[in-house]
Motif scaffolding. Sequence first.
Motif, PDB file in Angstrom:
ATOM      1  N   THR A 343       9.936   7.630   7.046  1.00 13.46           N
ATOM      2  CA  THR A 343       8.913   8.172   7.928  1.00 13.46           C
ATOM      3  C   THR A 343       7.670   8.556   7.142  1.00 13.46           C
ATOM      4  N   GLY A 344       6.537   7.970   7.521  1.00 14.71           N
ATOM      5  CA  GLY A 344       5.274   8.281   6.864  1.00 14.71           C
ATOM      6  C   GLY A 344       5.016   7.449   5.626  1.00 14.71           C
ATOM      7  N   THR A 345       6.018   6.709   5.166  1.00 10.58           N
ATOM      8  CA  THR A 345       5.846   5.882   3.974  1.00 10.58           C
ATOM      9  C   THR A 345       5.947   4.396   4.349  1.00 10.58           C
ATOM     10  N   LEU A 346       7.125   3.989   4.809  1.00 12.66           N
ATOM     11  CA  LEU A 346       7.272   2.634   5.321  1.00 12.66           C
ATOM     12  C   LEU A 346       6.728   2.532   6.743  1.00 12.66           C
ATOM     13  N   THR A 347       6.833   3.615   7.491  1.00 15.88           N
ATOM     14  CA  THR A 347       6.362   3.640   8.876  1.00 15.88           C
ATOM     15  C   THR A 347       5.159   4.551   9.006  1.00 15.88           C
ATOM     16  N   ARG A 348       4.543   4.529  10.179  1.00 15.60           N
ATOM     17  CA  ARG A 348       3.339   5.325  10.406  1.00 15.60           C
ATOM     18  C   ARG A 348       3.642   6.812  10.573  1.00 15.60           C
ATOM     19  N   GLY A 349       4.897   7.149  10.882  1.00 19.67           N
ATOM     20  CA  GLY A 349       5.262   8.540  11.102  1.00 19.67           C
ATOM     21  C   GLY A 349       4.866   9.057  12.473  1.00 19.67           C
ATOM     22  N   LYS A 350       4.624   8.140  13.419  1.00 14.16           N
ATOM     23  CA  LYS A 350       4.229   8.524  14.761  1.00 14.16           C
ATOM     24  C   LYS A 350       5.008   7.695  15.760  1.00 14.16           C
ATOM     25  N   LEU A 351       5.749   8.376  16.649  1.00 12.94           N
ATOM     26  CA  LEU A 351       6.554   7.671  17.643  1.00 12.94           C
ATOM     27  C   LEU A 351       5.654   7.043  18.700  1.00 12.94           C
ATOM     28  N   GLN A 352       6.006   5.803  19.097  1.00 13.38           N
ATOM     29  CA  GLN A 352       5.282   5.074  20.129  1.00 13.38           C
ATOM     30  C   GLN A 352       6.277   4.340  21.012  1.00 13.38           C
ATOM     31  N   PHE A 518      14.959   0.875  30.623  1.00 18.69           N
ATOM     32  CA  PHE A 518      15.059   1.506  29.306  1.00 18.69           C
ATOM     33  C   PHE A 518      13.657   1.666  28.719  1.00 18.69           C
ATOM     34  N   ILE A 519      13.403   2.797  28.117  1.00 21.71           N
ATOM     35  CA  ILE A 519      12.186   3.003  27.331  1.00 21.71           C
ATOM     36  C   ILE A 519      12.582   2.916  25.861  1.00 21.71           C
ATOM     37  N   ALA A 520      12.027   1.952  25.135  1.00 22.06           N
ATOM     38  CA  ALA A 520      12.315   1.773  23.704  1.00 22.06           C
ATOM     39  C   ALA A 520      11.200   2.425  22.890  1.00 22.06           C
ATOM     40  N   ILE A 521      11.546   3.466  22.156  1.00 23.33           N
ATOM     41  CA  ILE A 521      10.569   4.214  21.360  1.00 23.33           C
ATOM     42  C   ILE A 521      10.866   4.004  19.883  1.00 23.33           C
ATOM     43  N   GLY A 522       9.847   3.711  19.127  1.00 28.16           N
ATOM     44  CA  GLY A 522      10.053   3.475  17.700  1.00 28.16           C
ATOM     45  C   GLY A 522       8.862   3.904  16.881  1.00 28.16           C
ATOM     46  N   ASP A 523       9.129   4.104  15.619  1.00 32.75           N
ATOM     47  CA  ASP A 523       8.083   4.405  14.643  1.00 32.75           C
ATOM     48  C   ASP A 523       7.725   3.085  13.977  1.00 32.75           C
ATOM     49  N   THR A 524       6.525   2.610  14.151  1.00 34.10           N
ATOM     50  CA  THR A 524       6.154   1.268  13.705  1.00 34.10           C
ATOM     51  C   THR A 524       5.967   1.202  12.196  1.00 34.10           C
ATOM     52  N   LEU A 525       6.294   0.030  11.638  1.00 34.11           N
ATOM     53  CA  LEU A 525       6.049  -0.201  10.217  1.00 34.11           C
ATOM     54  C   LEU A 525       4.565  -0.196   9.939  1.00 34.11           C
ATOM     55  N   ARG A 526       4.208   0.271   8.773  1.00 35.68           N
ATOM     56  CA  ARG A 526       2.814   0.191   8.356  1.00 35.68           C
ATOM     57  C   ARG A 526       2.439  -1.269   8.107  1.00 35.68           C
ATOM     58  N   PRO A 527       1.153  -1.588   8.268  1.00 38.99           N
ATOM     59  CA  PRO A 527       0.728  -2.977   8.034  1.00 38.99           C
ATOM     60  C   PRO A 527       1.075  -3.442   6.624  1.00 38.99           C
ATOM     61  N   GLN A 528       1.524  -4.659   6.515  1.00 40.15           N
ATOM     62  CA  GLN A 528       1.793  -5.336   5.243  1.00 40.15           C
ATOM     63  C   GLN A 528       2.934  -4.727   4.454  1.00 40.15           C
ATOM     64  N   VAL A 529       3.750  -3.860   5.105  1.00 41.18           N
ATOM     65  CA  VAL A 529       4.864  -3.259   4.386  1.00 41.18           C
ATOM     66  C   VAL A 529       5.861  -4.316   3.934  1.00 41.18           C
ATOM     67  N   LYS A 530       6.191  -5.249   4.825  1.00 44.19           N
ATOM     68  CA  LYS A 530       7.187  -6.260   4.481  1.00 44.19           C
ATOM     69  C   LYS A 530       6.726  -7.102   3.286  1.00 44.19           C
ATOM     70  N   LYS A 531       5.468  -7.468   3.287  1.00 43.98           N
ATOM     71  CA  LYS A 531       4.920  -8.245   2.173  1.00 43.98           C
ATOM     72  C   LYS A 531       4.933  -7.426   0.884  1.00 43.98           C
ATOM     73  N   ALA A 532       4.587  -6.137   0.996  1.00 42.65           N
ATOM     74  CA  ALA A 532       4.560  -5.273  -0.177  1.00 42.65           C
ATOM     75  C   ALA A 532       5.958  -5.054  -0.736  1.00 42.65           C
ATOM     76  N   VAL A 533       6.944  -4.863   0.148  1.00 39.22           N
ATOM     77  CA  VAL A 533       8.332  -4.688  -0.299  1.00 39.22           C
ATOM     78  C   VAL A 533       8.811  -5.939  -1.018  1.00 39.22           C
TER      79      VAL A 533
END
Length: 893
Positions: A343-352, A518-533
């Motif tokens: 949370t806040g590192t790989l993801t944005r840290g904000k539920l959507q 169903f409401i699917a709520i998730g914390d989205t990955l930050r841009p380019q995280v997969k490429k950076a990993v």
Amino acid sequence: MERTTSPSLAARGLSPQAVERSRQKHGSNALTKQGRSGFGKQLLSNFGDPIIKILLAALLLNLLFVFKEQNWFESVGIAIAIFLATFVSTLSEYGSESAFLRLQQEAQALRCRVMREGKIALIPLEEVVVGDLVLLESGERVPADGLLVEGKLAVDQSSLNGESREAQKTPGGAREGWNLSRENQLFRGTVVCAGNGLMQVQRVGDSTFYGGMARQMQQDTRQSPLKLRLEGLADTLSRLGFAAAILVALADLLGEVWQLTGFQTPALLSLFSQPPQFLGLLLESLTLAVTVLVVAVPEGLPMMITVVLSSNMRRMLRDHVLVRKLVGIETSGSLNILFTDKTGTLTRGKLQVRELVTGEGGHFASPQSLREHSLPLYRLCFLCGAYNNESSLSGQGQPVGGNATDRALLQFFLTQARQYTAPAPSWRSPFDSRRKFSAVTLRDSGQTLTLVKGAPEQILPGCTQYLSSDGSALPFSQEKIRRTWQELTKKAYRVLALAYAPGETGGNTLSGLTFLGFIAIGDTLRPQVKKAVEQVKRAGVQVVMITGDNKDTALAMGEKAGLCRENDRLALTHDELAALSDEEVKALLPRLRVVARAMPQDKSRLVTLAQEMGLVAGMTGDGINDAPALKLSDVGFAMGSGTEVAKEAGDIVILDDNFQSIGKAILYGRTIFKSIRKFIVFQLTMNLCAVGVSVLGPFLGVENPITVVQMLWVNIIMDTLAALAYAGEAPLEEYMEEPPKKRDEPIFTSAMLHQVLCMGLYTILLCLAFLKLPLLTQVLSPRQASFHLLTGFFALFIFCGVFNSFNARTERLNLLAHLGKNPRFLLIMIMVGLVQCLLIYRGGSLFRTSPLPLPAFQLVLLLAFSVIPVDFVRKLILRRGPGSRLRRSPSPF
């Protein structure tokens, strides 16, 4: 909001005497501070650096003989190098305990409300004691660890566990065993988001969960890989330097004795019978030994390391990477394993809200698309999401209050929520963590509806049908809808079920419901995280995600981020990790990819175990809960949007919160390590040549081949200018294809020794041959031949160093490879060449130079340039050798 106090509460609270007794028994709520070294003490401790110790020894020996030789330049140069290196290093390291100080400053600024003898008192946080009754409401920070005895709270525990989801706290339940997941336990440092309540303090100060992290932040961290490697280099250089000095002293003494006595017994007895004469010879030999030792020591190395780290620190800042501790840059390049917060590192840290899935299986990413598909279904989903909700719209039209899930849901329906106002619900059942659902009853378009929202496992059993797109109710298939639920869970979503029942149910039982979706709520990955990993993994760094999510959700997020694959997805929960011994964890660590339901102590434990395995461990994070592990790790990466405590505890701050910047830090770290090695090769090659010529010159009849003033110019080239030149080396992507260096891998390798010996010995032979062979007699006038010879030798020595700097800059056969990415290097070497030409033709008696005829100057340049083809042949031979590292480089050119 003013909290009303019941009559029974008014009689509660500790008396002043009870407060004092509690403080005596359990201690105060202040965090213990360990003694902190002052600037002067840290400066003195930095003189214990291994390379600095060698320089201090060389300076001391040099000072012992300075009065005889009047060679102040060398002594002053060494002293300046020592001072600059230690002073800049101390400035960088001073304040390393500021993370703990930040904690204390935050704590001292807080006040809290407690009951004392039936009255509400506002006291500093540090004055809270065990047994105090603390009043809490929305927006207040919990001052200590305790039990909730009255009321109901929604608490943000992200500062301790890193998760953005609020925890619901209610009275009652177990009173033993402290755990963030317990509903009746409150912890220091957390924030009340909603509700009000009364807490009885159970633990204060260092005994709190928060205090435990503060203690960890004061622990001393282990040596950085760079300092460890410098110790090894210092040991090697000191052995070689002292051995060379002793051998040279003995050789010189024996040579002088041979010339005077021929080793004949009578002559030897005569020499030893005259102590002043023998002591004079001994003093000359010791002076020569000290000269060799001082010249051999790379006094520019500490300053070069400081220059290259500082230079790259500014370059990294342009890439949104702020370096707080200089040594953290090089350590980044040595990483073997990286523990990253989710949370806040790989993801944005904000539920959507990511999507809405209907009973028919339709997936909708926005309310508008659902509205276009089915107005009746949209209408009921909107009412359930926007009005069965404890959040509300602020004056600026943004969701406020409630928990993060409710705010995300209201944000999803935000456009319509602004335009439509439904009647206030006539009945409401707020969300309860035990029942796991909330419900409201309201009237809409003349119809009374009960709207239900909550955990699917609670809602689905009460559903008997689902609402179709045309507004009709159709038979409900539990098996089919549960498969849809599982598919959403595997996507790392938190899933809520929406349902309704006509009429007013008037109770908390769930039955006769019609399923809406169903409401699917998730914390989205930050841009380019997969490429950076992927980039970090390609560099040979193992990445382990640590999160508070359940295992299935964590694995799903790990797969999204590129951390896990089908056959490479070992995940452990906190309970599973706690059940394993340290040795068992070490055995599993190389395959570990995810730690779920993690606690803050899991992070510190994993970092410690990785370090015990000889790995260089990194940690990323943004919360107070991450601070102890950030400080304990070899290099801590704090997110720029994180807490100040986390940023103070880290070595490097990622200003743009982009995981890709961590990859850049690793690349810069590897580049710096290579720059240091290049500088060492260049300087030791010149040192070896200077030592060889100084030692062998007198035996060949050349007493002072290099004057003191000339040696000062040589030192400027070797130290300051070369440091600036190599500090600008560009980070190349090919460095990320190499495996990480071991923590104790020596700086000085056999390949470097091979280059130093080959080129150093060749340059020695070239210079001595120049001095003794009549190479210039045909191009020099007889009257100035001796003066021209020494001038030509001085020029040859300098230009050999300039051309050798290109050899040391790259392992490639093409010496111009990537030179355009470091224009500073070329400019500095051109400047050195121009200044050398100026000294040749305008240096005069100060530099002991005489203008060289053009043919002689051309011959000097040609001889100096010969070091390039010689090193080309050396590289070519090594490249063709079996198992050569040069052969495995991406391209020879």
